[in-house]
Design a protein around this motif. Structure first.
Motif, short mmCIF file in Angstrom:
data_model
loop_
_atom_site.label_atom_id
_atom_site.label_comp_id
_atom_site.label_asym_id
_atom_site.label_seq_id
_atom_site.Cartn_x
_atom_site.Cartn_y
_atom_site.Cartn_z
N ASP A 95 0.84 -1.30 -0.07
CA ASP A 95 0.09 0.07 -0.11
C ASP A 95 0.89 1.21 -0.27
O ASP A 95 0.52 2.22 -0.60
N THR A 98 2.29 1.79 -3.41
CA THR A 98 1.21 2.35 -4.35
C THR A 98 1.07 3.74 -4.36
O THR A 98 0.91 4.50 -5.01
N ASP A 135 -6.00 -7.63 -2.32
CA ASP A 135 -6.44 -6.33 -2.94
C ASP A 135 -5.35 -5.59 -3.10
O ASP A 135 -5.29 -4.51 -4.00
N LYS A 139 -4.53 -3.07 -6.61
CA LYS A 139 -4.26 -1.81 -6.44
C LYS A 139 -3.00 -1.25 -6.91
O LYS A 139 -2.81 -0.17 -7.85
N SER A 143 -2.31 0.66 -10.18
CA SER A 143 -1.54 2.22 -10.03
C SER A 143 -0.38 2.21 -11.14
O SER A 143 -0.34 3.45 -11.89
#
Length: 325
Positions: A95, A98, A135, A139, A143
């Motif tokens: 995350d 990202t 997930d 993502k 991205s």
């Protein structure tokens, strides 16, 4: 220029391998840096590890990247159908990566992205990939699809998976580790009765952080009592290539061991049956578990030699197109 590595930390100005957890990761990274004219890697070349960036550092990293004309992102088989691969705080790291990608406004180019899965057959492996991707990875991949000028992938299966995710700015270039060798140097036939074989093992916790074990086996490879066995753990590409001296062939599960041996003109058989190895071997026509019967009948590397020059040319054209500041 910023190079974001797939693994490892910047700990020295001397060798790139100190920024990787294994010498397999080093091989494709070295190839790209050599291709763009920067083989001497040190801290001043702005190498960073995208998976180790702290949340407090994201804005400063993004600002640093955006001051340059190009950001190269080295990836691996992040499209992996295995929950066990994503452990501990991995989702949080993805995350944060990202978030960093979303802040990049300079030209971003992605290299080395591949797919992986395990199963009885290739169709079964492919079918596992998208339904099992976390997930956080979905993502992240979407991205880079939005922000990258182009994504250079390892093979046609990865391109197929990305297309299903509605990502189309993709080029099949193969893994950069494929292209160390002079394209005009053909691979000879695999020996029928090799007297000295090079065997590439799996990743082991050896030396600094782990590296790839290379085993020299001489004489009777099936009789440990009479075999002359030497174990080595190379830390750099030069050391790895040095290990091939005197070897007549290579067998092993380590894909990048296969590529290094091929770079030295040694015929290889890749033993890995996962989707990552299958995709890479299919592109370059390298003998692998799914095509062993056909190969055993001919012992020839003609299919590989026939496609290598064309793929090498395509790879250099891609580099010239996307990696120039």
């Amino acid at each position: 220029m910023i190079y974001l590595l797939n693994s490892g930390l910047v700990t020295t100005t001397n060798t790139l391998i100190d920024m990787c957890f294994n010498s397999g990761n080093f091989v494709p990274t070295f190839t790209i840096l050599n291709e763009i004219g920067n083989p001497k890697v040190c801290e001043e070349t702005n190498l960073s590890n995208i998976w180790e960036i702290k949340i407090s550092e994201i804005d400063s990293y993004a600002e640093k990247i955006n001051r340059n004309g190009l950001c190269i992102l080295f990836l691996q088989d992040q499209l992996r159908a295995s929950h066990s691969y994503y452990v501990d705080d991995w989702a949080q790291r993805v995350d944060m990566a990202t978030e960093l990608i979303q802040k990049i406004t300079t030209r971003l180019v992605v290299i080395g992205l591949g797919v992986n899965a395990f199963g009885e057959s290739v169709p079964e492996q492919i079918a596992q990939v998208i339904p099992t991707l976390p997930d956080s990875i979905l993502k992240f991949v979407r991205s880079i699809g939005l922000h990258a000028v182009n994504i250079g992938v390892r093979g046609h299966i990865t391109k197929q998976i990305l297309k299903l995710l509605h990502i189309h700015n993709v080029s099949v270039i193969g893994c950069p580790s494929n292209f160390i060798r002079n394209p005009h140097n053909a691979i000879p036939p695999y020996p029928a009765d090799p007297k000295c074989m090079l065997v590439g093992g799996s990743l082991l916790p050896l030396l600094a952080g782990g590296t790839c074990t290379v085993i020299h086996i001489k004489q009777d490879i099936f009789d440990k009592k009479t075999a002359d066995i030497t174990f080595e753990a190379p830390k750099t590409l030069a050391e790895w290539q040095h290990c091939t001296i005197g070897a007549e062939c290579y067998r092993g599960e380590r894909v990048h061991g296969t590529m290094v041996a091929l770079s030295c003109g040694i015929p290889c058989i890749n033993e890995s049956a996962d989707l990552r190895a299958y995709e890479m071997c299919e592109l370059l026509k390298i003998p692998n578990p799914y095509h062993m019967l056909e190969f055993e009948e001919r012992k020839t590397y003609l299919p590989h030699n026939d496609v290598y020059l064309e793929l090498h040319t395509q790879f250099r054209t891609w580099c010239a197109t996307y990696l120039n500041d």
